[in-house]
Structures are given as structure tokens and as C-alpha cells.
Design a protein around this motif. Structure first.
Motif, PDB file in Angstrom:
ATOM      1  N   THR A  18       0.832  -1.144   0.077  1.00 34.13           N
ATOM      2  CA  THR A  18       0.047   0.014   0.024  1.00 34.13           C
ATOM      3  C   THR A  18       0.742   1.221  -0.137  1.00 34.13           C
ATOM      4  O   THR A  18       0.413   2.216   0.055  1.00 34.13           O
ATOM      5  CB  THR A  18      -0.962   0.001   1.167  1.00 34.13           C
ATOM      6  OG1 THR A  18      -0.018  -0.018   2.476  1.00 34.13           O
ATOM      7  CG2 THR A  18      -1.871  -0.980   1.248  1.00 34.13           C
ATOM      8  N   ALA A  19       2.125   1.168  -0.022  1.00 30.85           N
ATOM      9  CA  ALA A  19       3.156   2.193   0.088  1.00 30.85           C
ATOM     10  C   ALA A  19       2.714   3.099  -1.308  1.00 30.85           C
ATOM     11  O   ALA A  19       2.777   4.364  -0.925  1.00 30.85           O
ATOM     12  CB  ALA A  19       4.473   1.998  -0.329  1.00 30.85           C
ATOM     13  N   VAL A  20       2.425   2.869  -2.329  1.00 31.13           N
ATOM     14  CA  VAL A  20       2.135   3.590  -3.372  1.00 31.13           C
ATOM     15  C   VAL A  20       0.775   4.570  -3.160  1.00 31.13           C
ATOM     16  O   VAL A  20       0.858   5.821  -3.505  1.00 31.13           O
ATOM     17  CB  VAL A  20       1.650   2.953  -4.626  1.00 31.13           C
ATOM     18  CG1 VAL A  20       0.636   2.053  -4.571  1.00 31.13           C
ATOM     19  CG2 VAL A  20       1.518   3.956  -5.753  1.00 31.13           C
ATOM     20  N   TYR A  21      -0.166   3.927  -2.373  1.00 27.92           N
ATOM     21  CA  TYR A  21      -1.253   4.741  -1.783  1.00 27.92           C
ATOM     22  C   TYR A  21      -0.727   5.903  -0.826  1.00 27.92           C
ATOM     23  O   TYR A  21      -1.507   6.881  -0.992  1.00 27.92           O
ATOM     24  CB  TYR A  21      -2.643   3.670  -1.349  1.00 27.92           C
ATOM     25  CG  TYR A  21      -2.836   2.901  -2.457  1.00 27.92           C
ATOM     26  CD1 TYR A  21      -3.672   3.196  -3.547  1.00 27.92           C
ATOM     27  CD2 TYR A  21      -2.799   1.644  -2.250  1.00 27.92           C
ATOM     28  CE1 TYR A  21      -3.730   2.434  -4.579  1.00 27.92           C
ATOM     29  CE2 TYR A  21      -3.300   0.591  -3.281  1.00 27.92           C
ATOM     30  CZ  TYR A  21      -3.772   1.044  -4.210  1.00 27.92           C
ATOM     31  OH  TYR A  21      -4.110   0.167  -5.497  1.00 27.92           O
ATOM     32  N   ALA A  25      -1.315   9.930  -1.412  1.00 28.22           N
ATOM     33  CA  ALA A  25      -2.091  10.611  -0.506  1.00 28.22           C
ATOM     34  C   ALA A  25      -1.266  11.517   0.294  1.00 28.22           C
ATOM     35  O   ALA A  25      -1.603  12.610   0.371  1.00 28.22           O
ATOM     36  CB  ALA A  25      -2.590   9.896   0.584  1.00 28.22           C
ATOM     37  N   TRP A  26       0.053  11.508   0.788  1.00 27.37           N
ATOM     38  CA  TRP A  26       0.927  12.298   1.264  1.00 27.37           C
ATOM     39  C   TRP A  26       1.360  13.535   0.081  1.00 27.37           C
ATOM     40  O   TRP A  26       1.373  14.513   0.668  1.00 27.37           O
ATOM     41  CB  TRP A  26       2.013  11.711   1.747  1.00 27.37           C
ATOM     42  CG  TRP A  26       2.006  10.941   3.061  1.00 27.37           C
ATOM     43  CD1 TRP A  26       2.419   9.669   3.601  1.00 27.37           C
ATOM     44  CD2 TRP A  26       1.422  11.623   4.539  1.00 27.37           C
ATOM     45  NE1 TRP A  26       2.257   9.404   4.733  1.00 27.37           N
ATOM     46  CE2 TRP A  26       1.547  10.456   5.237  1.00 27.37           C
ATOM     47  CE3 TRP A  26       1.277  12.690   4.868  1.00 27.37           C
ATOM     48  CZ2 TRP A  26       1.309  10.713   6.521  1.00 27.37           C
ATOM     49  CZ3 TRP A  26       0.730  12.965   6.149  1.00 27.37           C
ATOM     50  CH2 TRP A  26       0.908  11.927   6.966  1.00 27.37           C
ATOM     51  N   LYS A  27       1.714  12.726  -0.946  1.00 31.08           N
ATOM     52  CA  LYS A  27       1.943  14.005  -2.036  1.00 31.08           C
ATOM     53  C   LYS A  27       0.830  14.946  -2.330  1.00 31.08           C
ATOM     54  O   LYS A  27       1.177  16.143  -2.457  1.00 31.08           O
ATOM     55  CB  LYS A  27       2.247  13.088  -3.489  1.00 31.08           C
ATOM     56  CG  LYS A  27       2.923  13.996  -4.426  1.00 31.08           C
ATOM     57  CD  LYS A  27       3.387  13.267  -5.775  1.00 31.08           C
ATOM     58  CE  LYS A  27       3.745  13.937  -6.822  1.00 31.08           C
ATOM     59  NZ  LYS A  27       5.057  14.524  -6.590  1.00 31.08           N
ATOM     60  N   GLN A  28      -0.438  14.582  -2.352  1.00 33.26           N
ATOM     61  CA  GLN A  28      -1.609  15.215  -2.498  1.00 33.26           C
ATOM     62  C   GLN A  28      -1.518  16.246  -1.556  1.00 33.26           C
ATOM     63  O   GLN A  28      -1.846  17.313  -1.770  1.00 33.26           O
ATOM     64  CB  GLN A  28      -2.772  14.422  -2.486  1.00 33.26           C
ATOM     65  CG  GLN A  28      -4.011  15.156  -2.895  1.00 33.26           C
ATOM     66  CD  GLN A  28      -5.319  14.138  -3.137  1.00 33.26           C
ATOM     67  OE1 GLN A  28      -5.160  12.993  -3.267  1.00 33.26           O
ATOM     68  NE2 GLN A  28      -6.422  14.775  -3.108  1.00 33.26           N
ATOM     69  N   LEU A  29      -1.410  15.868  -0.062  1.00 35.14           N
ATOM     70  CA  LEU A  29      -1.159  16.805   0.989  1.00 35.14           C
ATOM     71  C   LEU A  29      -0.241  17.895   0.744  1.00 35.14           C
ATOM     72  O   LEU A  29      -0.456  18.954   1.145  1.00 35.14           O
ATOM     73  CB  LEU A  29      -1.180  15.958   2.375  1.00 35.14           C
ATOM     74  CG  LEU A  29      -1.307  16.864   3.400  1.00 35.14           C
ATOM     75  CD1 LEU A  29      -2.609  17.453   3.767  1.00 35.14           C
ATOM     76  CD2 LEU A  29      -0.933  16.044   4.767  1.00 35.14           C
ATOM     77  N   GLU A  39       9.613  10.398  -4.023  1.00 31.93           N
ATOM     78  CA  GLU A  39       9.461   8.911  -3.770  1.00 31.93           C
ATOM     79  C   GLU A  39      10.454   8.630  -2.547  1.00 31.93           C
ATOM     80  O   GLU A  39      10.272   7.615  -1.838  1.00 31.93           O
ATOM     81  CB  GLU A  39       9.598   8.143  -4.947  1.00 31.93           C
ATOM     82  CG  GLU A  39       8.206   8.150  -5.818  1.00 31.93           C
ATOM     83  CD  GLU A  39       8.428   7.307  -6.982  1.00 31.93           C
ATOM     84  OE1 GLU A  39       8.752   6.127  -6.696  1.00 31.93           O
ATOM     85  OE2 GLU A  39       7.942   7.639  -7.880  1.00 31.93           O
ATOM     86  N   HIS A  40      11.762   9.302  -2.676  1.00 36.07           N
ATOM     87  CA  HIS A  40      12.858   9.033  -1.792  1.00 36.07           C
ATOM     88  C   HIS A  40      12.371   9.509  -0.329  1.00 36.07           C
ATOM     89  O   HIS A  40      12.831   8.567   0.547  1.00 36.07           O
ATOM     90  CB  HIS A  40      13.896  10.000  -2.347  1.00 36.07           C
ATOM     91  CG  HIS A  40      15.113   9.828  -1.246  1.00 36.07           C
ATOM     92  ND1 HIS A  40      15.977   8.839  -1.206  1.00 36.07           N
ATOM     93  CD2 HIS A  40      15.679  10.762  -0.679  1.00 36.07           C
ATOM     94  CE1 HIS A  40      16.873   9.222  -0.285  1.00 36.07           C
ATOM     95  NE2 HIS A  40      16.514  10.156   0.197  1.00 36.07           N
ATOM     96  N   GLN A  41      11.615  10.533  -0.085  1.00 36.76           N
ATOM     97  CA  GLN A  41      11.360  10.886   1.113  1.00 36.76           C
ATOM     98  C   GLN A  41      10.233   9.862   1.644  1.00 36.76           C
ATOM     99  O   GLN A  41      10.227   9.609   2.630  1.00 36.76           O
ATOM    100  CB  GLN A  41      10.621  12.214   0.890  1.00 36.76           C
ATOM    101  CG  GLN A  41      11.698  13.459   0.983  1.00 36.76           C
ATOM    102  CD  GLN A  41      10.966  14.758   0.494  1.00 36.76           C
ATOM    103  OE1 GLN A  41       9.896  15.009  -0.185  1.00 36.76           O
ATOM    104  NE2 GLN A  41      11.508  15.923   0.988  1.00 36.76           N
TER     105      GLN A  41
END
Length: 216
Positions: A18-21, A25-29, A39-41
Motif C-alpha cells: 500500500t506504499a503507493v497509496y 495521499a501524502w503527495k496530494q497533501l 518517492e525518496h522521502q
């Protein structure tokens, strides 16, 4: 050598990915707050609680929020994440994971989930794996995050076994550290360079057999 009686599995990166999800979600935030998230972060958030993950992301973005605002942001991220995982299917189970759970069951081993995710029950339901676990210990059941061994110690207790009769399957450094702190054997899922403290490291559960547990 103490015989292994139970297997304790992390969820993300071990049973499903579920890492991609989480990343989306974090990227959207982050984007909604005016900065990007890489992705590195995201890799640095493996095994880290939602609250601590938000603190790290805000730090990377140079954004300061008071406690109430942080709670609102964490809730918003989780809302987006749950919307995504609500569409998961059994096709998203990682290679060999379901077969290995069934092999463990056939061998008479007890099986528990030990995950930081508060959404574990939903993920298990969507992927059809709920009945494969004798106990589910997740973010709703514990107060201390890995590398504290609380989640795995509670798993052993729920299964009625001693910690030294358990083997933990983990893809995160903090998870392997938690297994060791709990007095349990451990199998790292991923890179030997990262998970070298585990008793054995494999690339996935498709590379595991129950017989291999006798060598730990």
C-alpha cells in the motif's frame, strides 16, 4: 533451539503493497500546502506512524502547523488514503503471500498481523485475507510505534505463545528492531543491505517455506 509456534506479519510491504497509496495521499497533501513530496522521502516513512510522518513532511516543506492543524491534516491525508485502499482487490496481494499464509496454517502455526496501520481490517477485507489471521494487532490496539516491540508482544499474547516461539516478517528497519527488542526471530522482506539485522532476508514471501523457519 525453541520451536517456532507462531508467525507475526507486518502488512504493508510484506502481505500487500500500500506504499503507493500512502505516497499518493501524502503527495496530494504536500502539494495542497505548496510544496512537493518525493518517492525518496516516502521511503523514509516506512514503519513510521501517521503523526510522525506528518511532522517529517512538514519539516521537509518548511511548514509550521499547531497541534490542531496537524490533526486536521493527518485526518485529511487518511481520508484520501482510505478512498484509495477501498478500491483494493485480491490482485494486489504480493507474490507468494497468500500461499505462504496457507502453508503456515497447514503446518499448524498460529498467525497474527502486527501492523502500525489503523486501516488493516479494511485492507484485509478488500484483499480477502481476514480469515487467514488468528489475531490482528494494529494501530488501533497499540500506543507505541515500532521499534518498540508492543505490537508484536501483543500479537504473541493474543496467540497464547511466548515471544521466543515467534518469528516476525518485516520490510522495515524499525520492524526488525522491534522483533529483536521483543526477543523474537525475524525474517526481513527486502534488501539485505537495509535489513541485515534480521535472522534471514528474502525478497518476498514467494521465496519462503515453512521449513526455512527451522533454520532460524
Amino acid at each position: 533451539m525453541t520451536a517456532i509456534k507462531a508467525c507475526l506479519f507486518d502488512l504493508d510491504g510484506v502481505i500487500v503493497d500500500t506504499a503507493v497509496y500512502h505516497y499518493k495521499a501524502w503527495k496530494q497533501l504536500a502539494n495542497s500546502l505548496g510544496f512537493d513530496f518525493t518517492e525518496h522521502q516516502n521511503e523514509q516513512l516506512k514503519g513510521v506512524s501517521r503523526v510522525r510522518s506528518l511532522e517529517l513532511i512538514l519539516g521537509w516543506g518548511g511548514v509550521t502547523k499547531i497541534a490542531d492543524e496537524q490533526h486536521e491534516l493527518a485526518t485529511l491525508k487518511n481520508t484520501w488514503y482510505v478512498e484509495m485502499i477501498s478500491k483494493m482487490t485480491p490482485a494486489e496481494i504480493l507474490p507468494g503471500a497468500k500461499a505462504y499464509l496457507e502453508e503456515c496454517r497447514a503446518a499448524g502455526l498460529k498467525i497474527a498481523l502486527g501492523s502500525a496501520s489503523k486501516n488493516s481490517p479494511l485492507i484485509l477485507e478488500r484483499t480477502g485475507l481476514t480469515s487467514h489471521f488468528d489475531a490482528v494487532i494494529d494501530g488501533n490496539s497499540v500506543t507505541k510505534a515500532k521499534p518498540d516491540p508492543e505490537v508484536f508482544l501483543k500479537g504473541a499474547e493474543a496467540l497464547g505463545v511466548q515471544p521466543n516461539e515467534c518469528v516476525v516478517f518485516e520490510d522495515a528497519v524499525a520492524g526488525i528492531a522491534a522483533a529483536i527488542a521483543g526477543g523474537m526471530k525475524s525474517v526481513g522482506i527486502g534488501s539485505p543491505e537495509l535489513l541485515g539485522d534480521a535472522d534471514v532476508v528474502v525478497t518476498g514471501l514467494d521465496k519462503m517455506t515453512v521449513g526455512m523457519l527451522n533454520t532460524l
